[in-house]
Scaffold this active site. Structure first.
Site, PDB file in Angstrom:
ATOM      1  CG  ASP A  87       6.499  -7.206 -20.015  1.00  0.00           C
ATOM      2  OD1 ASP A  87       6.818  -8.029 -18.632  1.00  0.00           O
ATOM      3  OD2 ASP A  87       5.603  -8.240 -20.633  1.00  0.00           O
ATOM      4  CG  ASP A 170       9.288  -6.536   8.666  1.00  0.00           C
ATOM      5  OD1 ASP A 170       7.762  -5.935   8.808  1.00  0.00           O
ATOM      6  OD2 ASP A 170       9.972  -7.137   8.909  1.00  0.00           O
ATOM      7  CG  HIS A 171       3.516  -4.475   6.807  1.00  0.00           C
ATOM      8  ND1 HIS A 171       3.885  -5.313   5.905  1.00  0.00           N
ATOM      9  CD2 HIS A 171       2.614  -4.423   7.505  1.00  0.00           C
ATOM     10  CE1 HIS A 171       3.209  -6.031   6.393  1.00  0.00           C
ATOM     11  NE2 HIS A 171       2.590  -5.667   7.911  1.00  0.00           N
ATOM     12  CG  HIS A 233       6.260  -9.909   9.563  1.00  0.00           C
ATOM     13  ND1 HIS A 233       6.847  -8.766   8.535  1.00  0.00           N
ATOM     14  CD2 HIS A 233       4.826  -9.600   8.721  1.00  0.00           C
ATOM     15  CE1 HIS A 233       6.003  -8.272   7.549  1.00  0.00           C
ATOM     16  NE2 HIS A 233       4.975  -8.950   7.703  1.00  0.00           N
TER      17      HIS A 233
END
Length: 472
Positions: A87, A170-171, A233
């Site tokens: 947790d 940042d994919h 993006h």
């Protein structure tokens, strides 16, 4: 130092099932995941190792193309996985994590929990010794909801992990066509001499989505289009288009040039915001949300990069949900020839265009003027002809990868080139905060638009008033 353990926080969540586990499977299937790398998942759910592995295999079956998924390979990959329930909001489980993970062989931690938990998780990682010199940390966006909260998170990170061991994701930077923008610009001598205000009329960056909230109502209503997509993006894509040539492809050289662009963005002030910004909200939004809201689901704006290369060139940015078509593209329109030698009426002179399509298909298209076949007794006729380089066609022998595959492998190997530096994130937030403050000062609210359209009519009028049009 290459990591031998990858620790995934939020390992049972949506991002892990949709992207992270399929990406790691892809690396494993292609024998790119080093033999000694083990993957430890953690989340609040009480699962055994075997239950987590079965859940992972189920996610792979759902998400991977049928011609790529292989049951035997999936089970071999799953054997690399283990699970420790923690947790994240309480300190108890972190000691168990520290006992199970040998940090001397290198650890990469991927943090995809809610941003509100970042500080708590990082403080506990440091407390139990999971923040030493052999440990690096990756953070999934959003990093904050404005500049002050972003600085608060970054300060908490910096207290445990120095910048060289912090990997902000940042994919979009992992997408092949986004990376190919650098190759297109800096590996070809024909483009860079004309990549400036002397030859380019304007640039458009469009990210259009056909989907709505998709179960993200609480997050999205707090964020809106400007914080969810524009802040990260789209500004990253703008920086790649506008950056100066770096000295080399070293991580710091590339990221330093991007920061210069972000800091050169002209702030949109209250006296200009109603002219240069359009806000919209699709007609079904309040019904999906369950209440009225002033959150923007569409934004279009005109940005300027105030430097020598780009002075006077507008960058039009547009993003929205529930639009007509799903696409992400960078559109560059060059200036018309200064003088036409073709005087007959059929000799229409269209400006050259370069279109870099990022999704759903990856493609580079250059539009050129050519002669229409014929004897030309009434004068030469011209027609625009596209030259296409489809990534799928040009590289048919390569598998199209998920963006996270590159990013996960770079994280394990410690290559920060495609990750975002602190000053980049904070420069982006400074721009967005100023933008949002300006439209609030001007008392702007979103215009309604019909789902399945191209957004508010005002966005078309806004670019037409400059004598231009969107590349729909």
């Amino acid at each position: 130092m290459r990591s031998s353990t990858l620790l995934l926080f939020g390992a049972t969540g949506d991002l892990s099932r949709r992207m992270l586990l399929p990406s790691l499977y892809g690396l494993f299937a292609d024998k790119l995941l080093p033999e000694d790398v083990r993957i430890v998942g953690t989340a609040r759910s009480k699962l055994s190792d075997e239950e987590f592995r079965e859940n992972a295999i189920e996610a792979l079956r759902e998400r991977l193309p049928k011609d790529f998924y292989n049951e035997i390979t999936a089970r071999k990959f799953a054997a690399r996985l283990s699970y420790i329930p923690v947790d994240a909001t309480t300190p108890e489980g972190y000691d168990k994590l520290a006992e199970a993970i040998p940090i001397e062989k290198g650890v990469s931690i991927f943090l995809s929990t809610a941003p509100s938990l970042f500080t708590t998780v990082i403080q506990n990682l440091k407390r139990v010794g999971l923040a030493g010199e052999t440990v690096r940390l990756a953070l999934e966006k959003p990093i904050g909801s404005d500049l002050p909260t972003s600085c608060e998170i970054n300060d908490a990170v910096a207290a445990a992990f120095p910048e060289e061991r912090t990997f902000r994701i940042d994919h979009y930077l992992g997408k092949e066509t986004v990376q190919n923008l650098l190759a297109l610009r800096f590996a070809n001598s024909i483009l860079e001499p004309v990549w400036n205000a002397g030859h380019i009329d304007h640039v458009q960056i469009s990210v259009s989505e056909t989907v709505g909230l998709e179960g993200r109502a609480g997050y999205y209503d707090d964020s809106g289009a400007s914080r969810d997509m524009l802040q990260n993006h789209m500004l990253q894509m703008l920086a790649l288009v506008a950056m100066e040539p770096p000295a080399d492809y070293a991580p710091e050289a590339v990221r330093a040039e991007k920061v210069k662009v972000l800091k050169a963005l002209r702030p949109i002030m209250p006296d200009a915001v109603q002219k240069d910004v359009i806000l919209g909200q699709y007609d079904e939004y309040a019904g999906e949300l369950g209440k009225e809201s002033d959150t923007e689901t569409f934004i279009a704006l005109k940005a300027h990069v105030d430097n020598w290369r780009w002075g006077g060139v507008p960058f039009y940015l547009r993003h929205g949900k529930k639009l007509e078509t799903r696409k992400t593209e960078i559109y560059i329109q060059f200036k018309c020839v200064p003088h036409s030698i073709f005087s007959n009426v059929d000799a229409r002179m269209d400006p050259n265009e370069l279109i870099i399509s990022i999704q759903p298909t990856e493609n580079i298209r250059l539009k050129l003027m050519t002669k229409t076949p014929g004897l030309d007794r009434g004068g030469m006729s011209l027609r625009e002809v596209p030259l296409d380089v489809t990534m799928e066609g040009a590289f048919s022998d390569y598998r199209r990868r998920i963006a996270y595959e590159r990013l996960m492998l770079d994280l394990i190997e410690g290559d920060p080139t495609l990750f975002v530096r602190r000053d980049e994130v904070e420069a982006q937030w400074a721009y967005i905060d100023r933008l949002r403050a300006s439209w609030l000062t001007a008392k702007m609210t979103p215009d309604p638009y019909t789902s399945g359209s191209w957004g508010p009519k005002a966005s078309t009028d806004f670019i037409k008033s400059d004598g231009r049009e969107w590349n729909d």
